[in-house]
Enzyme design. Structure first.
Site, PDB file in Angstrom:
ATOM      1  N   GLU A  76       0.814  -1.214   0.000  1.00 24.72           N
ATOM      2  CA  GLU A  76       0.000   0.000   0.000  1.00 24.72           C
ATOM      3  C   GLU A  76       0.847   1.263   0.000  1.00 24.72           C
ATOM      4  O   GLU A  76       0.507   2.240  -0.680  1.00 24.72           O
ATOM      5  CB  GLU A  76      -0.905   0.006   1.228  1.00 24.72           C
ATOM      6  CG  GLU A  76      -1.830   1.191   1.293  1.00 24.72           C
ATOM      7  CD  GLU A  76      -2.681   1.177   2.556  1.00 24.72           C
ATOM      8  OE1 GLU A  76      -3.434   2.130   2.747  1.00 24.72           O
ATOM      9  OE2 GLU A  76      -2.578   0.222   3.332  1.00 24.72           O
ATOM     10  N   ASP A  77       1.946   1.266   0.744  1.00 27.80           N
ATOM     11  CA  ASP A  77       2.683   2.506   0.995  1.00 27.80           C
ATOM     12  C   ASP A  77       4.032   2.606   0.293  1.00 27.80           C
ATOM     13  O   ASP A  77       4.729   3.605   0.453  1.00 27.80           O
ATOM     14  CB  ASP A  77       2.897   2.685   2.507  1.00 27.80           C
ATOM     15  CG  ASP A  77       1.581   2.842   3.263  1.00 27.80           C
ATOM     16  OD1 ASP A  77       0.615   3.296   2.634  1.00 27.80           O
ATOM     17  OD2 ASP A  77       1.526   2.501   4.452  1.00 27.80           O
TER      18      ASP A  77
END
Length: 720
Positions: A76-77
Site C-alpha cells: 500500500e505505501d
C-alpha cells in the site's frame, strides 16, 4: 523502538525450530522499501511494522505471520510488488499481505462505502487465513497507541471505527487483552472529559482500594488452601470503560457503582472450579441472576469460565471469575492460543466450529446491496451478546442476543428454516418473533408446504437467517418476473408476426441482449417483467426497421396493463432510464415536490413514487427500485393529509380552512374525531404544489389559538 534481535530472541524461546530466516528477510526488505518514510510522530516508519511484529511474537505467532506483520504495509505505501513478495517470501505470505491491504486506491461514493468494502475484504481474507485478522488487530492496536499524533477530527473517526468494529472483533476472537486496550484508548479519545473524571475518582481512593484488594485476595487464598485447593488468586480494578458502561446501562452515578473490583481464581481442574464456586458462595451471598456458567456452556470464541457476583466482606458487590489454567490461556489469547491456523489452513466450514460465524457472515454479505446495510448486519450479527438454547435432543446451540425461533430454524438447516410453520419453546407454542433466552428448549414445526415470508425479515436477527430468506424471496421474484417478461415479449413479438421463442436463440437476439447490457437472455426477460425494459425496446432493437402502429401498441398496452391505464400518469416526475412508463403517487406517504423521492416498480400498476424515507420503499427488493426525480415543469397540485389537534371552540374549523386557503393550498375534505382527553382532531385533506407550501400551511395552523399539534399523516402500508 523494538529491535529485530528482540523479536528473533522471543521467537526462539517459544519455538526453537521456527524459521527465523524469513523474518530476517522480511525485516531487511521492509527497511529498504520504507527507507525515508516517517510516521506522524517523527519516528522512522519502520518502527511501526517492527512494533507489530514484536506484539505478534509476544502472542507466539508462527514465522510466516510475523514476517507478514513486518510487510503488512509495503503493497500500500511503497513501490513493492506482489511478484517481489512472492519470489522472496512465498505465496502464503503474499496472500496474508494482500488480505491486509486497504482499498484506498479505489473510488467510493462515501466514507461509509469505503469502510464497508474494507471490512468486507477483511472478512473474506480472514476466512481464508485467520492470521489476517490477527495482524490487522495488532496493526490497529499499535496505531491506537500513537493516535495522539493525528489531528483531532481524525482521532475521533479512528477511535469510533475502532470501538464499532475492531474491539468487538477482538472480543469475538476471544483476545480480550486487545479488546480491552482498544476500548480504553477509544473511550479516552472520544470522551476525554468523562474518562478523566472517572479516572480521577478511581485514583482518589486508590491506596485504600489496593489495600482492600490485597486483604480480600489473601482471605480467598486462605479459604482455598484450607479446602485443599491450590491455585492463584488475583484482584484488579475494572476498566474505566467498563465502569462507564455500568453507569450508562444502570443509570447510576460513579458513587453508586460498587462492583468496580474483580477477582480471578485459577485452578488446575474443572471439578476444582466448581468446588471453589461453592466455597465462595458459602462465604458471601451470591446475587441472583449474576451467575454465568461458561464452562458448561462455552462462548463461541471458546471462552470458558465461571462468573459470579457476590455481596463482599463489607456488603459491597464483588465480581469473581473462576477457571482452569488452560481456560485462562484461552481467555487471554483467544483464537491465538490454538495452533490450527499456524500452517495457513483454511477455516473449517462445518457448523458448530469456533469460526462458523465467519462463514455465516461471508454468506450473508453476498445478499446485501448497500454499504449501510452491510455495516449494520456486521454490527448486529458479529458483535451482539450470545444466548444458549437447546434442541429437543439436548444439544446446545449459540445464537446472538435477540434471536428468534426463525434464527434457530435456519441455524439447524436451511430447509428447516424454509419449511418452518411454527415453534414451541419449553413445550409451549410461541410466535416466530419470540425472543429466545438462555436455557430455552426450542422445537421447530415444519410443513412441506411451508415457505418463507417477507415479514420474517422484520425479526430475523442472524446473518444466516436473513441471507437465506432474502435469497429465497429474490429467487421467487426472479421466477415470477421471467414468466411475466416472457409473456409480454411473446405478445409484442406476435404483433409483428415474429415468434419470440424462436428468436430467443438467434444471433440478433444475442446482439440485442449485449446492447441492453445483459449477460443472459433470462436477465433481459427478467428486467422486462420488472418493467425496467419495455417489450417495445426489445423488438425495436431486434428489428429496427419495424415501426408499430399506434393502435396496435395501444391494444397491446390495454391487454397487458389494464390496471395501469385506469390511472392518470403522475405529473412532474421523471423515471430515469425507462421510457413510456406510467407513474402514480403512493398513497402510503403522499410525496410532494421538494421532498426526496424514490420509485418502486409495482406489478401491473407502473411505478409507484414514494417519499425516499417511506418504509415501503426502504424494505423493497433492490431489483424493484428505480431512480425517479421531480421534473422542472410541474403544474399539478398534490394531495396530502394533515391532522390538527386542538381544544374545541366555535369558529375554529372556519379559521383553519381560511388560513390554509391564504397559503394557496386547497381544502378538499375535513373529518373530525373527538378524543378521550376532550381534545378534537381535524383530519384535513389538502392539495398543495410542493413541500414549501405544505410547511407554510403547517406553520400558520400551529399558530392558531387552541391548536397544540399539527402533524402530516400517512396511511397504512401499501400492498405491491
Amino acid at each position: 523502538m523494538i529491535r529485530i534481535t528482540d523479536i528473533l530472541d522471543t521467537m526462539t524461546k517459544y519455538n526453537p525450530d521456527g524459521d527465523t530466516g524469513i523474518v530476517e528477510r522480511a525485516y531487511i526488505y521492509s527497511a529498504r522499501v520504507h527507507e525515508g518514510q516517517v510516521r506522524l510522530s517523527g519516528e522512522p516508519y519502520l518502527s511501526h511494522p517492527l512494533e507489530v511484529a514484536g506484539i505478534l511474537a509476544s502472542m507466539k505467532m508462527d514465522s510466516v505471520c510475523i514476517s507478514a506483520g513486518l510487510l503488512h504495509d509495503v503493497l500500500e505505501d511503497t513501490n513493492a510488488t506482489e511478484e517481489d513478495l512472492r519470489e522472496l517470501f512465498g505465496e502464503e505470505t503474499v496472500k496474508i499481505v494482500k488480505g491486509l491491504t486497504k482499498l484506498s486506491a479505489l473510488p467510493y461514493n462515501s466514507a461509509q462505502a469505503r469502510q464497508a468494502d474494507s471490512i468486507r475484504k477483511m472478512i473474506l481474507a480472514m476466512a481464508d487465513d485467520i492470521r489476517v485478522i490477527l495482524i490487522k488487530l495488532v496493526d490497529r492496536l499499535h496505531n491506537m497507541r500513537t493516535i495522539q499524533f493525528h489531528k483531532e477530527h481524525k482521532q475521533q473517526a479512528i477511535a469510533q471505527e475502532t470501538m464499532d468494529i475492531y474491539a468487538p472483533i477482538a472480543a469475538r476472537l476471544g483476545i480480550y487483552w486487545i479488546k480491552n486496550e482498544l476500548e480504553e484508548i477509544s473511550f479516552r479519545t472520544l470522551y476525554a472529559e468523562v474518562y478523566a473524571s472517572i479516572s480521577g475518582k478511581i485514583s482518589k481512593n486508590r491506596e485504600e482500594r489496593d489495600a482492600y484488594i490485597e486483604s480480600v485476595r489473601e482471605y480467598i487464598s486462605e479459604k482455598m488452601a484450607a479446602s485443599g485447593l491450590k491455585g492463584e488468586v488475583s484482584g484488579r480494578h475494572k476498566q474505566i470503560y467498563s465502569i462507564y458502561q455500568k453507569m450508562q446501562t444502570q443509570d447510576l452515578p460513579f458513587e453508586e457503582i460498587y462492583d468496580i473490583i474483580a477477582f480471578r481464581i485459577i485452578l488446575d481442574t474443572v471439578p476444582q472450579c466448581y468446588e471453589a464456586l461453592g466455597i465462595i458462595h458459602s462465604l458471601w451471598r451470591p446475587i441472583a441472576k449474576k451467575f454465568k456458567d461458561y464452562i458448561a456452556l462455552p462462548k463461541a470464541n471458546m471462552y470458558q469460565s465461571l462468573h459470579t457476583t457476590v455481596f463482599g466482606p463489607f456488603g459491597e458487590r464483588v465480581e469473581i471469575q473462576i477457571r482452569t489454567r488452560e481456560m485462562d490461556s484461552i481467555a487471554t489469547s483467544g483464537i491465538a492460543a490454538h495452533w490450527s491456523y499456524k500452517e495457513g489452513k483454511a477455516l473449517p466450514s462445518k457448523e458448530g466450529n469456533p469460526f462458523s460465524w465467519i462463514q455465516n457472515l461471508i454468506e450473508a454479505q453476498k445478499e446485501i446491496d448497500t454499504p449501510g446495510e452491510f455495516l449494520e448486519d456486521v454490527r448486529l450479527n458479529l458483535f451482539s451478546d450470545e444466548v444458549h438454547v437447546f434442541t429437543p435432543g439436548g444439544e446446545v446451540r449459540s445464537l446472538i442476543q435477540g434471536a428468534t425461533p426463525i434464527d434457530f430454524a435456519y441455524l439447524i438447516h436451511t430447509e428447516i428454516g424454509h419449511q418452518c410453520v411454527g415453534a414451541k419453546v419449553n413445550g409451549r407454542m410461541v410466535q416466530l418473533s419470540y425472543i429466545l433466552k438462555t436455557g430455552d428448549i426450542v422445537e421447530i414445526l415444519t410443513s412441506s408446504k411451508g415457505t418463507p415470508s417477507r415479514d420474517w425479515l422484520n425479526f430475523a436477527r442472524t446473518a444466516k437467517a436473513r441471507s437465506r430468506i432474502k435469497r429465497w424471496i429474490k429467487a421467487q421474484e426472479r421466477d415470477r418476473s421471467i414468466q411475466l417478461g416472457r409473456e409480454m415479449c411473446e405478445k409484442t413479438f406476435s404483433k409483428y408476426r415474429l415468434n419470440f421463442s424462436e428468436s430467443v436463440n438467434s444471433p440478433e437476439m444475442a446482439q440485442v441482449m449485449e446492447q441492453l447490457g445483459f449477460k443472459t437472455i433470462d436477465d433481459m426477460i427478467e428486467h422486462v417483467g420488472y418493467g425496467k425494459v419495455t417489450p417495445r425496446q426489445v423488438v425495436q432493437k431486434f428489428f429496427p426497421r419495424l415501426k408499430p402502429a399506434p393502435d396496435e401498441e395501444q391494444s397491446l398496452f390495454n391487454r397487458l396493463f389494464s390496471r395501469m391505464i385506469k390511472k392518470k400518469p403522475a405529473d412532474g416526475v421523471i423515471v430515469h432510464g425507462v421510457d413510456d412508463m406510467l407513474v402514480r403517487f403512493a398513497k402510503c406517504c403522499q410525496p410532494v415536490p421538494g421532498e426526496p423521492i424514490a420509485g418502486y416498480i409495482t406489478r401491473g400498476a407502473g411505478v409507484a413514487v414514494h417519499r425516499a424515507t417511506c418504509v415501503n420503499v426502504v424494505k423493497a427488493p433492490r431489483e424493484r427500485r428505480i431512480d425517479v426525480s421531480w421534473a422542472d415543469d410541474r403544474s399539478s397540485k398534490y394531495p396530502v393529509r394533515i391532522r390538527v389537534r386542538s381544544f374545541p371552540r366555535n369558529g375554529l374549523l372556519a379559521e383553519i380552512t381560511s388560513l390554509v386557503s391564504q397559503q394557496g393550498a386547497d381544502v378538499i375534505a375535513v373529518n373530525t374525531e373527538d378524543n378521550a382527553d376532550r381534545s378534537r382532531d381535524y383530519i384535513c385533506s389538502l392539495t398543495v404544489d410542493g413541500a414549501r407550501q405544505l410547511d407554510s400551511v403547517i406553520a400558520v395552523v400551529k399558530k392558531i389559538k387552541s391548536v397544540y399539534d399539527v402533524k402530516r399523516l400517512s396511511t397504512s402500508p401499501e400492498e405491491h
